[in-house]
Design a protein around this motif. Sequence first.
Motif, PDB file in Angstrom:
ATOM      1  N   ALA A  37       0.856  -1.189   0.000  1.00 50.45           N
ATOM      2  CA  ALA A  37       0.000   0.000   0.000  1.00 50.45           C
ATOM      3  C   ALA A  37       0.896   1.244   0.000  1.00 50.45           C
ATOM      4  CB  ALA A  37      -0.937  -0.015   1.197  1.00 50.45           C
ATOM      5  N   ASP A  39       1.725   4.844  -2.263  1.00 53.07           N
ATOM      6  CA  ASP A  39       1.156   5.716  -3.293  1.00 53.07           C
ATOM      7  C   ASP A  39       2.173   5.978  -4.403  1.00 53.07           C
ATOM      8  OD1 ASP A  39       2.861   7.832  -2.455  1.00 53.07           O
ATOM      9  OD2 ASP A  39       1.282   8.814  -1.302  1.00 53.07           O
ATOM     10  N   VAL A  45       0.744   4.017   2.661  1.00 52.78           N
ATOM     11  CA  VAL A  45      -0.631   4.400   2.951  1.00 52.78           C
ATOM     12  C   VAL A  45      -1.155   3.405   3.980  1.00 52.78           C
ATOM     13  CG1 VAL A  45      -2.945   4.713   1.995  1.00 52.78           C
ATOM     14  CG2 VAL A  45      -0.926   5.292   0.610  1.00 52.78           C
ATOM     15  N   GLY A  46      -1.480   3.884   5.153  1.00 52.73           N
ATOM     16  CA  GLY A  46      -2.006   3.004   6.195  1.00 52.73           C
ATOM     17  C   GLY A  46      -3.422   2.576   5.868  1.00 52.73           C
ATOM     18  N   GLY A  47      -4.146   2.166   6.877  1.00 47.11           N
ATOM     19  CA  GLY A  47      -5.525   1.751   6.687  1.00 47.11           C
ATOM     20  C   GLY A  47      -5.717   0.314   7.101  1.00 47.11           C
ATOM     21  N   SER A  48      -6.926  -0.153   6.907  1.00 48.90           N
ATOM     22  CA  SER A  48      -7.256  -1.530   7.279  1.00 48.90           C
ATOM     23  C   SER A  48      -6.532  -2.514   6.362  1.00 48.90           C
ATOM     24  CB  SER A  48      -8.766  -1.747   7.175  1.00 48.90           C
ATOM     25  OG  SER A  48      -9.160  -1.747   5.803  1.00 48.90           O
ATOM     26  N   THR A  50      -7.937  -4.746   4.582  1.00 47.13           N
ATOM     27  CA  THR A  50      -8.691  -4.769   3.323  1.00 47.13           C
ATOM     28  C   THR A  50      -8.247  -3.639   2.412  1.00 47.13           C
ATOM     29  OG1 THR A  50     -10.603  -5.843   4.329  1.00 47.13           O
ATOM     30  CG2 THR A  50     -11.001  -4.614   2.295  1.00 47.13           C
ATOM     31  N   GLU A  51      -8.128  -2.427   2.942  1.00 46.77           N
ATOM     32  CA  GLU A  51      -7.691  -1.275   2.137  1.00 46.77           C
ATOM     33  C   GLU A  51      -6.273  -1.481   1.612  1.00 46.77           C
ATOM     34  OE1 GLU A  51     -10.242   2.231   4.379  1.00 46.77           O
ATOM     35  OE2 GLU A  51      -8.335   1.569   5.247  1.00 46.77           O
ATOM     36  N   GLN A  52      -5.401  -2.049   2.445  1.00 44.66           N
ATOM     37  CA  GLN A  52      -4.023  -2.275   2.003  1.00 44.66           C
ATOM     38  C   GLN A  52      -3.941  -3.378   0.956  1.00 44.66           C
ATOM     39  OE1 GLN A  52      -0.692  -2.126   4.580  1.00 44.66           O
ATOM     40  NE2 GLN A  52      -1.716  -0.819   6.093  1.00 44.66           N
ATOM     41  N   GLN A  54      -6.288  -4.056  -1.221  1.00 42.70           N
ATOM     42  CA  GLN A  54      -6.818  -3.430  -2.443  1.00 42.70           C
ATOM     43  C   GLN A  54      -5.755  -2.585  -3.135  1.00 42.70           C
ATOM     44  OE1 GLN A  54     -10.206  -1.386  -0.764  1.00 42.70           O
ATOM     45  NE2 GLN A  54     -11.624  -2.994  -1.370  1.00 42.70           N
ATOM     46  N   ALA A 119       3.687   1.141   8.931  1.00 45.40           N
ATOM     47  CA  ALA A 119       2.245   1.192   8.645  1.00 45.40           C
ATOM     48  C   ALA A 119       1.778   0.064   7.729  1.00 45.40           C
ATOM     49  CB  ALA A 119       1.887   2.541   8.013  1.00 45.40           C
TER      50      ALA A 119
END
Length: 130
Positions: A37, A39, A45-48, A50-52, A54, A119
């Motif tokens: 994840a 950019d 880019v952190g996040g859940s 699932t978000e990572q 994706q 992260a």
Amino acid sequence: MNLKTINPWQWQNNFGYAQAVEITQHQGTLYCAGQAAIDADGNPVGGSMTEQVQLSLQNLETVINKAGYHPAHIIRLNLYTTSIPDFFAAYGTLMAWLQAHRVTPSCTLVQVEALAYPALTIEIEATVVR
């Protein structure tokens, strides 16, 4: 032997590696560096989970497409995660992506203590053939 590096962005040049390397003889094989994840400017880019997953898959697809290959020709995925339970909670995201591309690659899943940035929770490597 013909060797070609594939770098859709410039930030990785500061770290001395390519996003992918293609070696061709009778057919092409693309070895993709681990995609996470990150950019387009090279920032994590952190996040859940699932978000990572994706964003990691989006980055992997960008590298594969930039090289002139197709995700349907992935033959191997290596998955590195900081939490196997969290990864399996988000596994549907990976499965949906694989099914959308009609691909069933060989896979390895490994839990690691840490990835390149604190992260990050998932990194995905792929081998793709032409």
